[in-house]
Design an enzyme around this catalytic site. Structure first.
Site, PDB file in Angstrom:
ATOM      1  N   THR A 166      -4.112  -5.210  11.668  1.00 56.17           N
ATOM      2  CA  THR A 166      -5.046  -4.184  11.273  1.00 56.17           C
ATOM      3  C   THR A 166      -6.180  -4.401  10.569  1.00 56.17           C
ATOM      4  O   THR A 166      -6.615  -4.989   9.489  1.00 56.17           O
ATOM      5  CB  THR A 166      -3.701  -3.978  10.065  1.00 56.17           C
ATOM      6  N   HIS A 208      14.388  59.735 -22.012  1.00 61.99           N
ATOM      7  CA  HIS A 208      13.380  59.134 -21.828  1.00 61.99           C
ATOM      8  C   HIS A 208      12.485  58.756 -20.971  1.00 61.99           C
ATOM      9  O   HIS A 208      11.497  58.330 -20.427  1.00 61.99           O
ATOM     10  CB  HIS A 208      14.590  57.800 -22.569  1.00 61.99           C
ATOM     11  N   ASP A 226       6.651  52.682 -21.225  1.00 63.62           N
ATOM     12  CA  ASP A 226       7.686  52.446 -21.399  1.00 63.62           C
ATOM     13  C   ASP A 226       7.250  52.225 -23.018  1.00 63.62           C
ATOM     14  O   ASP A 226       8.716  52.773 -23.791  1.00 63.62           O
ATOM     15  CB  ASP A 226       8.353  51.470 -20.752  1.00 63.62           C
ATOM     16  N   ASP A 244      14.364  53.518 -15.697  1.00 65.28           N
ATOM     17  CA  ASP A 244      15.901  52.952 -16.567  1.00 65.28           C
ATOM     18  C   ASP A 244      17.308  53.395 -16.010  1.00 65.28           C
ATOM     19  O   ASP A 244      17.718  53.893 -16.370  1.00 65.28           O
ATOM     20  CB  ASP A 244      15.510  52.773 -17.763  1.00 65.28           C
ATOM     21  N   ILE A 249       1.148  -1.214   0.164  1.00 59.85           N
ATOM     22  CA  ILE A 249      -0.149   0.054  -0.295  1.00 59.85           C
ATOM     23  C   ILE A 249       0.835   1.740   0.277  1.00 59.85           C
ATOM     24  O   ILE A 249       0.679   1.865  -0.913  1.00 59.85           O
ATOM     25  CB  ILE A 249      -0.683   0.240   1.064  1.00 59.85           C
ATOM     26  N   HIS A 284      18.206  54.956 -24.244  1.00 63.60           N
ATOM     27  CA  HIS A 284      18.258  55.147 -22.612  1.00 63.60           C
ATOM     28  C   HIS A 284      18.714  56.168 -22.047  1.00 63.60           C
ATOM     29  O   HIS A 284      19.154  55.446 -20.776  1.00 63.60           O
ATOM     30  CB  HIS A 284      18.130  53.820 -21.899  1.00 63.60           C
ATOM     31  N   TYR A 327      -0.111  -6.424   3.015  1.00 66.72           N
ATOM     32  CA  TYR A 327       0.874  -7.196   3.054  1.00 66.72           C
ATOM     33  C   TYR A 327       0.336  -8.058   5.032  1.00 66.72           C
ATOM     34  O   TYR A 327       1.089  -7.533   5.508  1.00 66.72           O
ATOM     35  CB  TYR A 327       2.565  -6.407   3.148  1.00 66.72           C
TER      36      TYR A 327
END
Length: 718
Positions: free
Chosen positions: A272, A459, A591, A496, A238, A455, A261
């Site tokens: 069990t 800008h 941007d 930037d 299991i 840049h 088992y």
């Protein structure tokens, strides 16, 4: 005649006494039912059931009664005993008598009630709102050997017509209380687990103990690679099934399950009965181990509630095991590192000392040079902090209009324009920014920009100016929080900073720009966030970080699907996720705003961009690299690159914006107009230069626009 009248009188008297007796009995039953309803004030569902059961026993003259409650999720009955005998009532929702029960099932009922059964009545109880099944009310052995009648069925139904709601509400409340207790228990478990991170063996034992406590199981078996007591192949049993499938298994009868088992039970003498086996997964879904719980102490088996608790518990287990393993790796690494450092220091102490001293000298010089480079004139700060602040329209009558080209303003007047925008957006008053602080901040940000062709500070200024236009024209104060607009505008100015005019081959891009922003904010007299509360201060820094990082187009492409879904279903200001997505989109739009300006402005900006691109391409060639085609001045097909950029980056972003804000149609139309110009130039390149712009300068490419397209088409046809 007299005798006949006497008989009629006697008959009438009998009918009257019978009617009065029935009426008296009905009144008694009603009073009893009212009294029962008045007593149903317990918060314990079991006590409520007992009161209802006693009432039913008295009113139906049953030897005893009991309730079988229905599990809503599975439509199964639960009680301390077998429920399969009543499956017919569960399915048909019709009363059930002893005659309706198969003979082989009667013995099971007798075991359940612990007595012989000579009469039985089972009546389904349904909800008045949706006719769903709530419970089965069961009566056993009518006194005096009689059978249960339709009147008994009516008594049960009348009882639950008034008590079912109270019973279900109490059960719901009790379940919520149980959930609360289990949640508190989970938190307590988490504290216990995280105190044993330094010892994995102790941690695993603690996991076993806490799993037993949470689910009230008799024992726990734990399969993990570090446990040595029992070793099984990962595909066996299991536990192996759960380990390979990653799915929880709740087995009510262990011996009937094909994967169980039995040899372990045979060797230990332990039996069990039932098993709850669940995986322990890390955040990537990898199986770290499997926990197996055996034998529910107070019940026939583990419930759905136990499954939910086990699943939640597995998350805590995975976190604690992962952290324990990570802690062990870090500890081992630190030990190795310390040993290596001691050996190195022993052999190379003098050399290391020299290197450290040299590094300190270099860092000191670098910091001094940076501070010198970033230093602004006190006179400039004084001038900007004491001047009259004009309204932006005084700088240009069309300053607020999307059609305005901000690069028309001389660069030396842009700091004043930034100050005017801060004031007109009410940011200075709203966030209590001192004049000297905002003046020094603007000048320091301007100083922080280098001077590549595109840049640069101009800008940054145009990006911030477009943000101002959107706030004004789109009424963003109705869509975003004040602190988000503040963060967006500051991010536009800083997004930037220290850009070197190259892409990620040469620098770390957005994260570097955010780091430079933080350096400026931490410079004395430059922190425009200094008067924010601690909570707002942390919020604004997180927002600025996320917005600046959103300028990375890779990030934009990742969220584009979410942005499209947002625009289709409609923007919801109350959702934090929608506001975050919108701020990222607005930053990207700002941007890219040069592509929305009139053609004469846009083509000049394009010249600056390609000057920067080709400069990087030349640098890469000098290093022996092969630049991308768009950076290679000898191979770049400028019109095609521009058309592709507009089609796949700019237009999709602005179409989403237009869907959210209809006034953005003006900008989207301007982009399409600029694209038409590039397509006209591309067609002229195809006709006159066989589709190639090799060895053509940017000015030569743009000059083609002045040549008539019809003439070239005619010449080409001839």
């Amino acid at each position: 005649m007299h005798s006949f009248l006497s008989q009629i009188a006697a008959c009438y008297s009998h009918i009257q006494r019978t009617f009065q007796s029935q009426r008296s009995n009905e009144e008694r039953v009603s009073q009893q039912l009212i009294r029962l309803c008045g007593e149903l004030c317990d918060q314990d569902a079991a006590q409520l059931q007992l009161k209802v059961i006693r009432y039913l026993e008295e009113e139906t003259q049953a030897e005893f009664a009991f309730l079988l409650l229905v599990v809503p999720e599975t439509q199964e009955l639960f009680c301390q005993g077998h429920s399969s005998s009543f499956s017919a009532a569960l399915e048909t929702k019709q009363p059930l008598s002893l005659d309706d029960v198969p003979k082989e099932k009667i013995r099971g009922i007798e075991e359940l009630v612990d007595t012989s059964v000579h009469s039985l009545l089972c009546v389904p109880v349904t909800s008045r709102s949706d006719n769903s099944l709530i419970a089965l009310a069961c009566l056993v052995n009518k006194l005096n050997g009689h059978r249960f009648t339709e009147k008994d069925i009516s008594t049960i139904r009348q009882c639950f017509r008034y008590t079912a709601t109270v019973l279900t509400s109490t059960l719901a409340f009790q379940n919520e209380r149980k959930l609360k207790v289990q949640t508190q228990a989970l938190l307590k478990v988490a504290r216990h687990l995280f105190t044993n991170l330094d010892d994995l063996t102790k941690l695993l034992r603690e996991i076993m103990q806490q799993a037993r406590n949470l689910t009230n199981a008799e024992s726990t078996k734990k399969d993990n690679e570090v446990q040595e007591e029992i070793r099984l192949p990962i595909s066996q049993g299991i536990a192996g099934k759960v380990a390979t499938s990653g799915e929880l298994l709740n087995i009510q009868d262990a011996y009937a399950h094909p994967l169980f088992y039995r040899a372990i039970d045979d060797s230990t003498g332990f039996r069990t009965r039932n098993i709850l086996c669940f995986p322990i997964k890390d955040e990537k879904g990898r199986i770290l181990g499997v926990a197996q719980l055996c034998n529910k102490k107070n019940g026939d088996g583990f419930t759905q509630f136990d499954e939910e608790i086990a699943t939640a518990f597995g998350i805590y287990c995975a976190i604690s095991i992962s952290h324990s393993l990570m802690l062990k790796k870090v500890t081992d690494s630190q030990i190795r590192s310390n040993l290596a450092n001691e050996l190195m220091m022993y052999h190379m102490k003098s050399l290391m000392l020299k290197k450290v001293m040299d590094a300190k000298v270099r860092n000191t010089l670098a910091n001094e040079l940076m501070m010198y480079h970033m230093k602004v004139s006190p006179d400039d700060v004084q001038g900007l902090s004491t001047c009259d602040i004009p309204h932006p329209r005084m700088l240009d009558a069309d300053f607020v209009q999307f059609s305005y080209a901000p690069r028309l303003l001389p660069e030396d007047r842009t700091p004043l324009a930034c100050l005017a925008m801060f004031e007109d957006l009410n940011l200075l008053t709203r966030w209590r920014i001192r004049r000297e602080t905002i003046a020094r901040f603007i000048l320091m940000v301007k100083k922080g920009y280098r001077n590549p062709p595109y840049h640069n500070w101009m800008h940054a200024y145009t990006v911030a100016q477009y943000c101002y236009q959107m706030v004004k024209n789109l009424k963003l104060e109705k869509c975003l929080e004040d602190i988000e607009i503040f963060s967006l505008f500051v991010s536009c100015l800083c997004h930037d900073i220290d850009h070197r005019g190259t892409n990620n081959h040469f620098q770390t891009a957005a994260r570097h720009h955010f780091a430079q922003t933080m350096c400026i904010l931490n410079t004395e007299g430059c922190n425009v966030f200094e008067n924010l509360s601690s909570k707002d201060y942390q919020t604004v820094l997180d927002l600025v970080r996320d917005i600046i990082l959103a300028t990375d187009l890779q990030h934009h492409f990742k969220i584009m699907k979410n942005l499209t879904e947002l625009s289709n279903r409609g923007y919801d200001r109350t959702l934090v996720r929608d506001r975050k997505l919108l701020t990222c989109l607005l930053m990207t739009a700002c941007d890219l705003s040069d592509q929305t300006r009139p053609w004469n402005n846009t083509k000049k900006v394009a010249a600056l961009i390609y000057k920067e691109f080709f400069s990087q391409g030349d640098m890469e060639k000098a290093r022996g690299w092969q630049p991308d085609q768009m950076y290679d001045r000898e191979k770049a097909h400028i019109p095609a690159v521009q058309i592709g950029f507009l089609d796949f980056v700019v237009l999709p972003a602005f179409r989403v914006l237009e869907k959210i804000f209809p006034p953005m149609k003006e900008c989207a139309d301007s982009i399409k107009n600029n694209k038409d110009h590039w397509e006209q130039i591309s067609e002229l390149v195809r006709i006159k230069h066989s589709g190639s712009t090799s060895h053509m300068t940017f000015d030569e490419v743009l000059a083609l626009e002045n040549e008539p397209l019809d003439m070239e088409l005619t010449n080409g046809e001839n």
